[in-house]
Design a protein around this motif. Structure first.
Motif, mmCIF file in Angstrom:
data_model
loop_
_atom_site.group_PDB
_atom_site.id
_atom_site.type_symbol
_atom_site.label_atom_id
_atom_site.label_comp_id
_atom_site.label_asym_id
_atom_site.label_seq_id
_atom_site.Cartn_x
_atom_site.Cartn_y
_atom_site.Cartn_z
ATOM 1 N N LEU A 1 -8.158 8.130 6.594
ATOM 2 C CA LEU A 1 -7.125 7.345 5.920
ATOM 3 C C LEU A 1 -7.667 5.972 5.503
ATOM 4 N N LEU A 2 -8.412 5.332 6.419
ATOM 5 C CA LEU A 2 -8.960 4.018 6.103
ATOM 6 C C LEU A 2 -10.045 4.117 5.027
ATOM 7 N N LYS A 3 -10.842 5.195 5.100
ATOM 8 C CA LYS A 3 -11.904 5.370 4.098
ATOM 9 C C LYS A 3 -11.326 5.528 2.701
ATOM 10 N N GLY B 1 -3.078 13.892 -4.521
ATOM 11 C CA GLY B 1 -2.211 12.739 -4.340
ATOM 12 C C GLY B 1 -2.874 11.451 -4.771
ATOM 13 N N LYS B 2 -2.144 10.322 -4.627
ATOM 14 C CA LYS B 2 -2.774 9.067 -5.007
ATOM 15 C C LYS B 2 -2.558 7.958 -3.995
ATOM 16 N N VAL B 3 -3.548 7.072 -3.945
ATOM 17 C CA VAL B 3 -3.510 5.930 -3.048
ATOM 18 C C VAL B 3 -3.412 4.691 -3.909
ATOM 19 N N MET B 4 -2.366 3.884 -3.652
ATOM 20 C CA MET B 4 -2.169 2.691 -4.473
ATOM 21 C C MET B 4 -2.358 1.447 -3.617
ATOM 22 N N LEU B 5 -3.095 0.482 -4.166
ATOM 23 C CA LEU B 5 -3.257 -0.801 -3.478
ATOM 24 C C LEU B 5 -2.922 -1.894 -4.488
ATOM 25 N N ASP B 6 -1.892 -2.698 -4.193
ATOM 26 C CA ASP B 6 -1.472 -3.756 -5.118
ATOM 27 C C ASP B 6 -1.351 -3.229 -6.549
ATOM 28 N N ASN B 7 -0.642 -2.146 -6.716
ATOM 29 C CA ASN B 7 -0.384 -1.557 -8.034
ATOM 30 C C ASN B 7 -1.618 -1.012 -8.735
ATOM 31 N N ILE C 1 0.847 -1.191 0.000
ATOM 32 C CA ILE C 1 0.000 0.000 0.000
ATOM 33 C C ILE C 1 0.886 1.246 0.000
ATOM 34 N N TYR C 2 0.606 2.174 -0.898
ATOM 35 C CA TYR C 2 1.320 3.459 -0.932
ATOM 36 C C TYR C 2 0.355 4.609 -0.745
ATOM 37 N N PHE C 3 0.748 5.569 0.035
ATOM 38 C CA PHE C 3 0.079 6.870 0.023
ATOM 39 C C PHE C 3 1.098 7.859 -0.500
ATOM 40 N N CYS D 1 -11.959 22.248 5.794
ATOM 41 C CA CYS D 1 -11.532 21.366 6.870
ATOM 42 C C CYS D 1 -10.515 20.392 6.321
ATOM 43 N N VAL D 2 -9.310 20.438 6.811
ATOM 44 C CA VAL D 2 -8.269 19.544 6.329
ATOM 45 C C VAL D 2 -8.280 18.290 7.191
ATOM 46 N N ALA D 3 -8.613 17.152 6.579
ATOM 47 C CA ALA D 3 -8.644 15.900 7.331
ATOM 48 C C ALA D 3 -7.285 15.205 7.230
ATOM 49 N N LEU D 4 -6.684 15.278 6.056
ATOM 50 C CA LEU D 4 -5.343 14.700 5.875
ATOM 51 C C LEU D 4 -4.504 15.708 5.106
ATOM 52 N N ASP D 5 -3.226 15.844 5.502
ATOM 53 C CA ASP D 5 -2.372 16.866 4.907
ATOM 54 C C ASP D 5 -1.079 16.234 4.418
ATOM 55 N N SER D 6 -0.923 16.091 3.121
ATOM 56 C CA SER D 6 0.301 15.575 2.479
ATOM 57 C C SER D 6 0.886 14.346 3.186
ATOM 58 N N ILE D 7 0.127 13.265 3.148
ATOM 59 C CA ILE D 7 0.579 12.037 3.792
ATOM 60 C C ILE D 7 1.399 11.203 2.813
ATOM 61 N N ASN D 8 2.581 10.780 3.224
ATOM 62 C CA ASN D 8 3.378 9.824 2.460
ATOM 63 C C ASN D 8 3.583 8.595 3.330
ATOM 64 N N LEU D 9 3.240 7.441 2.776
ATOM 65 C CA LEU D 9 3.231 6.253 3.616
ATOM 66 C C LEU D 9 3.413 5.029 2.736
ATOM 67 N N ARG D 10 4.107 4.041 3.306
ATOM 68 C CA ARG D 10 4.345 2.827 2.543
ATOM 69 C C ARG D 10 4.162 1.653 3.495
ATOM 70 N N ILE D 11 3.271 0.750 3.156
ATOM 71 C CA ILE D 11 2.988 -0.368 4.054
ATOM 72 C C ILE D 11 3.283 -1.667 3.326
#
Lengths: 303, 231
Positions: free
Chosen positions: B49-51, B62-68, B2-4, B20-30
């Motif tokens: 984040l989960l939603k 930005g983009k959220v990637m799940l299994d490519n 998973i990439y954010f 209302c800013v719920a998430l602000d420039s999140i970078n994450l790799r799981i």
């Protein structure tokens, strides 16, 4: 897989129906109300139409002929009249026939009959009794009889004496027809809105469940299907309930209506057309139930 | 995997000119098979984040990637397919009220179009894993909170998903049930499923000693292996 899904959808529809039997009963009773209103309107239409038809039948125009007009000429005019599209039937009453009818009608009035016997000649005129397809067409028929080529034969056409009555009947007929359609539409529309709103409230009850289904990976069709099936079940049961209520109601009411309006027999109409009425009710009920579900659920599927 | 990538989520607040800013420039790799705790106070952006991961919301940037697969590009129609790859567990259980425990779990498989034979095999197995084999015919209102949550976990598990997202799964439970649920999630993780656990429960996070990602006011403020709950 499509077959499995379809079977699951139908099964779930039935299951929802049973497990929410109170909600189902409430929705069905509303649809029954709708169908009841619609059938009543249908029957009311049957009554008014036969009353109007009967009134129109009672109204006719008679043309009276001079005593010396030969019978052959009168019969020729009759042939001409029958060819007109406005004319429903023409009955020829000869002088002798007219006398017989007159004596029959006044058989209790001895004075009148005696004075009639005093005369050497038959004083009554031969006539044609004309019935039109609808009351509005008498004007044309009367005009046809007043052509100059018939002037020597025809003594008088009683349209002008009856004119007011005829016009009133013809106005009444078209007003009842138009008013009936408008009233039916308004009432049917009201009933449809009530049903739709009831189903919408039912759906509101389901909105959390629907979002859960979406979140665990059910497609829109898979969620919607059982509700549509449920709607169809509502419709079918509501149609049958309506018939079951309607039959005894008509059984008691119909003879009373018949005693007022001898030409109307609602129970007979109902029994003869019961197949078609059932099909109409099931069709309207099922479409109403399923379409309402289909539309009402839409907004909750966007998760 | 998973990439954010630089993900922001901004909601339109009614009646307020400030967004209302719920998430602000999140970078994450799981990475696969990780057990991650998502920590932070209420309103930090954990649920958002989960939603984003189950496509209930789309990122503003930005983009959220799940299994490519880029989740931004998945249409409403194809979301169900994504959701069958992810198991989701909620604080309020979200079971279908008029279906039994068995039927709740089976529903996830039925919706995916699995055959009756597979359902007949897998559902009892999963109910056994969560310890509810003897309560399969109970309706949710006949089950305790802990049992309901176990049904929900069984439902999340039955697709054999690569990821399970748990949003405050113990929020409505007492201490004993809380640990039962956490142990269950650890067991599922050992069998090879990535777990993302959002919680604001200090004790859980401190006792797990796994990777902890801390969010506050929409920003990622800490990402530690074997972390603790610090705010």
């Amino acid at each position: 897989m499509i077959r499995t899904n379809l079977l699951r959808i139908i099964k779930t529809g039935f299951q929802n129906f049973w497990r929410n039997s109170w909600l189902s009963a409430a929705t069905i009773s509303i649809i029954v109300l709708t169908l009841f209103v619609m059938t009543s309107l249908l029957l009311l239409n049957v009554i008014t139409q036969s009353v109007v038809a009967d009134l129109e039948n009672k109204v006719d125009v008679s043309a009276y002929f001079n005593s010396e007009s030969p019978e052959n000429d009168i019969l020729a005019i009759r042939q001409d009249l029958i060819k007109l599209s406005e004319v429903k039937s023409v009955e020829y009453v000869s002088k002798e026939e007219a006398l017989k009818q007159f004596k029959e009608r006044h058989k209790d009035n001895q004075t009148l009959l005696q004075s009639l016997d005093e005369l050497d000649d038959n004083p009554l005129q031969a006539s044609l009794n004309i019935k039109a397809q609808s009351a509005a067409q008498f004007e044309t028929i009367a005009g046809f009889l007043e052509q100059s080529k018939y002037a020597s034969l025809v003594d008088k056409v009683n349209y002008h004496q009856n004119r007011e009555v005829i016009e009133r009947v013809s106005n009444l007929a078209s007003n009842i027809g138009r008013g009936g359609i408008i009233a039916s539409l308004v009432l049917a529309l009201m009933a449809i809105f009530i049903t739709f709103n009831t189903v919408r409230l039912t759906m509101y009850n389901w909105k959390d469940e629907i979002s859960v289904m979406r979140l665990v990976g059910a497609s829109n069709w898979y969620i919607r299907g059982p509700f549509v099936v449920e709607g169809v079940i509502y419709g079918i049961l509501a149609a049958m309930a309506t018939l079951i209520i309607l039959y005894p109601a008509l059984y008691f009411v119909s003879p009373k209506i018949t005693s007022f309006l001898p030409e109307v027999d609602l129970l007979y109409f109902f029994e003869v057309n019961i197949g078609q009425i059932l099909m109409l009710l099931v069709g309207v009920g099922a479409v109403l139930g399923s379409l309402s579900s289909f539309i009402a659920i839409r907004r909750y599927l966007r998760v | 995997m998973i990439y954010f990538e630089n993900v922001s989520k901004i909601y339109n607040c009614n009646g307020s000119s400030d967004p209302c800013v719920a998430l602000d420039s999140i970078n994450l790799r799981i990475r696969p098979q990780e057990f991650i705790s998502l920590a932070g106070p209420s309103g930090a952006g954990k649920s958002t984040l989960l939603k984003l991961l189950i496509g209930e919301e789309k990122p503003t940037e930005g983009k959220v990637m799940l299994d490519n697969q880029n989740l931004n590009l998945v249409s409403l129609k194809h979301l169900p397919e994504i959701r069958r790859k992810i198991g989701m567990v909620f604080q309020d259980f979200r079971l279908l009220a008029n279906r039994t425990a068995y039927e709740n779990v089976a529903f996830a498989m039925e919706a995916a179009g699995d055959s009756n034979k597979e359902i007949g095999q897998d559902v009892p197995q999963v109910l056994d894993v969560v310890g509810l084999a003897d309560k399969r015919d109970y309706f949710p209102h006949q089950l305790s909170g802990g049992e309901k949550q176990r049904v929900a976990i069984a439902r999340a598990l039955v697709h054999r998903p690569s990821v399970i997202l748990a949003d405050e799964p113990t929020g409505n439970l007492d201490l004993l049930n809380t640990w039962d649920i956490i142990k269950l999630l650890l067991k599922i993780n050992e069998l090879g499923t990535t777990i993302i656990l959002a919680t604001h429960d200090r004790d859980i996070i401190n006792n797990l000693s796994r990777r902890v990602i801390t969010l506050d006011k929409g920003k990622l403020i800490r990402d530690e292996q074997k972390g603790r709950y610090i705010l």
